[in-house]
Design a protein around this motif. Structure first.
Motif, PDB file in Angstrom:
ATOM      1  N   PHE A  24     -34.158  59.969  22.866  1.00 39.40           N
ATOM      2  CA  PHE A  24     -32.854  59.896  23.511  1.00 39.40           C
ATOM      3  C   PHE A  24     -32.140  61.231  23.374  1.00 39.40           C
ATOM      4  CE2 PHE A  24     -34.009  55.729  21.844  1.00 39.40           C
ATOM      5  CZ  PHE A  24     -33.963  54.964  23.003  1.00 39.40           C
ATOM      6  N   ASN A  25     -31.599  61.729  24.475  1.00 32.45           N
ATOM      7  CA  ASN A  25     -30.931  63.030  24.468  1.00 32.45           C
ATOM      8  C   ASN A  25     -29.558  63.000  23.817  1.00 32.45           C
ATOM      9  OD1 ASN A  25     -33.043  64.323  25.791  1.00 32.45           O
ATOM     10  ND2 ASN A  25     -32.267  63.723  27.790  1.00 32.45           N
ATOM     11  N   ARG A  26     -28.893  61.869  23.883  1.00 30.77           N
ATOM     12  CA  ARG A  26     -27.541  61.780  23.347  1.00 30.77           C
ATOM     13  C   ARG A  26     -27.509  60.845  22.149  1.00 30.77           C
ATOM     14  NH1 ARG A  26     -23.109  61.117  27.800  1.00 30.77           N
ATOM     15  NH2 ARG A  26     -22.043  60.963  25.830  1.00 30.77           N
ATOM     16  N   PRO A  27     -26.531  61.039  21.264  1.00 26.02           N
ATOM     17  CA  PRO A  27     -26.475  60.195  20.060  1.00 26.02           C
ATOM     18  C   PRO A  27     -26.083  58.747  20.336  1.00 26.02           C
ATOM     19  CG  PRO A  27     -24.638  61.738  20.092  1.00 26.02           C
ATOM     20  CD  PRO A  27     -25.531  62.104  21.240  1.00 26.02           C
ATOM     21  N   GLU A  28     -25.276  58.498  21.372  1.00 26.38           N
ATOM     22  CA  GLU A  28     -24.822  57.127  21.637  1.00 26.38           C
ATOM     23  C   GLU A  28     -25.981  56.184  21.928  1.00 26.38           C
ATOM     24  OE1 GLU A  28     -23.723  59.839  23.227  1.00 26.38           O
ATOM     25  OE2 GLU A  28     -21.546  59.955  23.063  1.00 26.38           O
ATOM     26  N   PRO A  29     -26.920  56.552  22.812  1.00 25.36           N
ATOM     27  CA  PRO A  29     -28.058  55.638  23.037  1.00 25.36           C
ATOM     28  C   PRO A  29     -28.922  55.450  21.796  1.00 25.36           C
ATOM     29  CG  PRO A  29     -27.892  57.223  24.827  1.00 25.36           C
ATOM     30  CD  PRO A  29     -26.926  57.645  23.768  1.00 25.36           C
ATOM     31  N   ARG A  30     -28.999  56.470  20.946  1.00 16.85           N
ATOM     32  CA  ARG A  30     -29.752  56.332  19.689  1.00 16.85           C
ATOM     33  C   ARG A  30     -29.135  55.246  18.818  1.00 16.85           C
ATOM     34  NH1 ARG A  30     -29.220  62.288  18.679  1.00 16.85           N
ATOM     35  NH2 ARG A  30     -30.489  63.053  20.373  1.00 16.85           N
ATOM     36  N   VAL A  31     -27.814  55.243  18.750  1.00 22.03           N
ATOM     37  CA  VAL A  31     -27.107  54.252  17.935  1.00 22.03           C
ATOM     38  C   VAL A  31     -27.342  52.853  18.495  1.00 22.03           C
ATOM     39  CG1 VAL A  31     -24.820  53.440  17.234  1.00 22.03           C
ATOM     40  CG2 VAL A  31     -25.370  55.867  17.100  1.00 22.03           C
ATOM     41  N   VAL A  32     -27.221  52.700  19.810  1.00 18.81           N
ATOM     42  CA  VAL A  32     -27.423  51.389  20.434  1.00 18.81           C
ATOM     43  C   VAL A  32     -28.865  50.930  20.245  1.00 18.81           C
ATOM     44  CG1 VAL A  32     -27.407  50.122  22.617  1.00 18.81           C
ATOM     45  CG2 VAL A  32     -25.540  51.687  22.062  1.00 18.81           C
ATOM     46  N   PHE A  33     -29.816  51.846  20.381  1.00 20.68           N
ATOM     47  CA  PHE A  33     -31.224  51.531  20.143  1.00 20.68           C
ATOM     48  C   PHE A  33     -31.408  50.983  18.729  1.00 20.68           C
ATOM     49  CE2 PHE A  33     -35.244  53.304  18.359  1.00 20.68           C
ATOM     50  CZ  PHE A  33     -36.125  52.460  18.997  1.00 20.68           C
ATOM     51  N   LEU A  52     -28.317  40.338  21.960  1.00 17.43           N
ATOM     52  CA  LEU A  52     -28.505  41.616  21.284  1.00 17.43           C
ATOM     53  C   LEU A  52     -27.386  42.587  21.644  1.00 17.43           C
ATOM     54  CD1 LEU A  52     -32.364  42.088  21.619  1.00 17.43           C
ATOM     55  CD2 LEU A  52     -31.077  41.309  19.623  1.00 17.43           C
ATOM     56  N   ALA A  53     -26.980  42.602  22.905  1.00 15.28           N
ATOM     57  CA  ALA A  53     -25.881  43.471  23.332  1.00 15.28           C
ATOM     58  C   ALA A  53     -24.582  43.059  22.651  1.00 15.28           C
ATOM     59  CB  ALA A  53     -25.731  43.421  24.843  1.00 15.28           C
ATOM     60  N   GLU A  54     -24.338  41.765  22.584  1.00 19.97           N
ATOM     61  CA  GLU A  54     -23.124  41.278  21.931  1.00 19.97           C
ATOM     62  C   GLU A  54     -23.102  41.669  20.458  1.00 19.97           C
ATOM     63  OE1 GLU A  54     -22.304  36.935  20.915  1.00 19.97           O
ATOM     64  OE2 GLU A  54     -21.149  37.249  22.759  1.00 19.97           O
ATOM     65  N   ARG A  55     -24.232  41.515  19.786  1.00 23.42           N
ATOM     66  CA  ARG A  55     -24.315  41.893  18.376  1.00 23.42           C
ATOM     67  C   ARG A  55     -24.112  43.387  18.190  1.00 23.42           C
ATOM     68  NH1 ARG A  55     -27.472  43.780  14.446  1.00 23.42           N
ATOM     69  NH2 ARG A  55     -27.430  42.753  12.435  1.00 23.42           N
ATOM     70  N   ALA A  56     -24.647  44.189  19.132  1.00 26.37           N
ATOM     71  CA  ALA A  56     -24.523  45.647  19.049  1.00 26.37           C
ATOM     72  C   ALA A  56     -23.143  46.131  19.473  1.00 26.37           C
ATOM     73  CB  ALA A  56     -25.590  46.309  19.917  1.00 26.37           C
ATOM     74  N   GLY A  57     -22.380  45.248  20.138  1.00 24.97           N
ATOM     75  CA  GLY A  57     -21.035  45.624  20.553  1.00 24.97           C
ATOM     76  C   GLY A  57     -20.981  46.445  21.830  1.00 24.97           C
ATOM     77  N   VAL A  58     -22.018  46.339  22.667  1.00 26.64           N
ATOM     78  CA  VAL A  58     -21.997  47.057  23.942  1.00 26.64           C
ATOM     79  C   VAL A  58     -21.513  46.118  25.044  1.00 26.64           C
ATOM     80  CG1 VAL A  58     -23.769  48.725  23.301  1.00 26.64           C
ATOM     81  CG2 VAL A  58     -24.448  46.615  24.368  1.00 26.64           C
ATOM     82  N   ALA A  59     -21.056  46.730  26.149  1.00 27.34           N
ATOM     83  CA  ALA A  59     -20.396  45.963  27.206  1.00 27.34           C
ATOM     84  C   ALA A  59     -21.342  45.032  27.967  1.00 27.34           C
ATOM     85  CB  ALA A  59     -19.719  46.908  28.177  1.00 27.34           C
ATOM     86  N   THR A  60     -22.580  45.463  28.208  1.00 29.03           N
ATOM     87  CA  THR A  60     -23.515  44.654  28.994  1.00 29.03           C
ATOM     88  C   THR A  60     -24.894  44.705  28.357  1.00 29.03           C
ATOM     89  OG1 THR A  60     -24.297  46.434  30.416  1.00 29.03           O
ATOM     90  CG2 THR A  60     -22.297  45.299  31.117  1.00 29.03           C
ATOM     91  N   ALA A  61     -25.733  43.813  28.802  1.00 27.21           N
ATOM     92  CA  ALA A  61     -27.110  43.808  28.301  1.00 27.21           C
ATOM     93  C   ALA A  61     -27.912  44.945  28.893  1.00 27.21           C
ATOM     94  CB  ALA A  61     -27.785  42.477  28.626  1.00 27.21           C
ATOM     95  N   ALA A  62     -27.400  45.590  29.930  1.00 31.68           N
ATOM     96  CA  ALA A  62     -28.107  46.697  30.578  1.00 31.68           C
ATOM     97  C   ALA A  62     -28.059  47.978  29.751  1.00 31.68           C
ATOM     98  CB  ALA A  62     -27.511  46.955  31.950  1.00 31.68           C
ATOM     99  N   GLY A  63     -27.197  48.046  28.790  1.00 35.79           N
ATOM    100  CA  GLY A  63     -27.125  49.232  27.954  1.00 35.79           C
ATOM    101  C   GLY A  63     -25.701  49.549  27.565  1.00 35.79           C
ATOM    102  N   CYS A  64     -25.540  50.678  26.966  1.00 37.29           N
ATOM    103  CA  CYS A  64     -24.199  51.012  26.511  1.00 37.29           C
ATOM    104  C   CYS A  64     -23.443  51.688  27.640  1.00 37.29           C
ATOM    105  CB  CYS A  64     -24.240  51.860  25.257  1.00 37.29           C
ATOM    106  SG  CYS A  64     -24.606  53.572  25.455  1.00 37.29           S
ATOM    107  N   SER A  65     -22.233  51.276  27.861  1.00 34.55           N
ATOM    108  CA  SER A  65     -21.426  51.893  28.898  1.00 34.55           C
ATOM    109  C   SER A  65     -20.875  53.218  28.379  1.00 34.55           C
ATOM    110  CB  SER A  65     -20.285  50.969  29.294  1.00 34.55           C
ATOM    111  OG  SER A  65     -19.492  50.674  28.169  1.00 34.55           O
ATOM    112  N   GLY A  66     -20.971  54.227  29.190  1.00 29.66           N
ATOM    113  CA  GLY A  66     -20.476  55.532  28.802  1.00 29.66           C
ATOM    114  C   GLY A  66     -21.468  56.379  28.046  1.00 29.66           C
ATOM    115  N   CYS A  67     -22.714  55.891  27.909  1.00 28.07           N
ATOM    116  CA  CYS A  67     -23.714  56.684  27.191  1.00 28.07           C
ATOM    117  C   CYS A  67     -24.421  57.636  28.140  1.00 28.07           C
ATOM    118  CB  CYS A  67     -24.760  55.793  26.525  1.00 28.07           C
ATOM    119  SG  CYS A  67     -24.078  54.868  25.160  1.00 28.07           S
TER     120      CYS A  67
END
Length: 67
Positions: A24-33, A52-67
């Protein structure tokens, strides 16, 4: 996975996410991963993209918004 097994494997998720984090190029997707991996190992009543998205605190199951 029981709490006892998780305690024995405490460092393994960090090793996994650390070694694959370079994909992952950015730190945010690394954290979500890392949070998704922890979710897979957690004792959740149901495991799917939404829980899994709810537990990770991201907006959707598609991934982190703003990453």
């Amino acid at each position: 996975m029981t709490a006892e097994l998780m305690a024995e494997w405490h460092d393994e998720p960090a090793r996994l996410t650390g070694s694959l984090g370079s994909l992952f190029n950015r730190p945010e997707p690394r954290v979500v991963f890392a949070q998704f991996i922890e979710g897979l190992l957690a004792e959740l009543p149901k495991k799917n993209g939404w829980t899994l998205a709810e537990r990770a605190g991201v907006a959707t199951a598609a991934g982190c918004s703003g990453c």
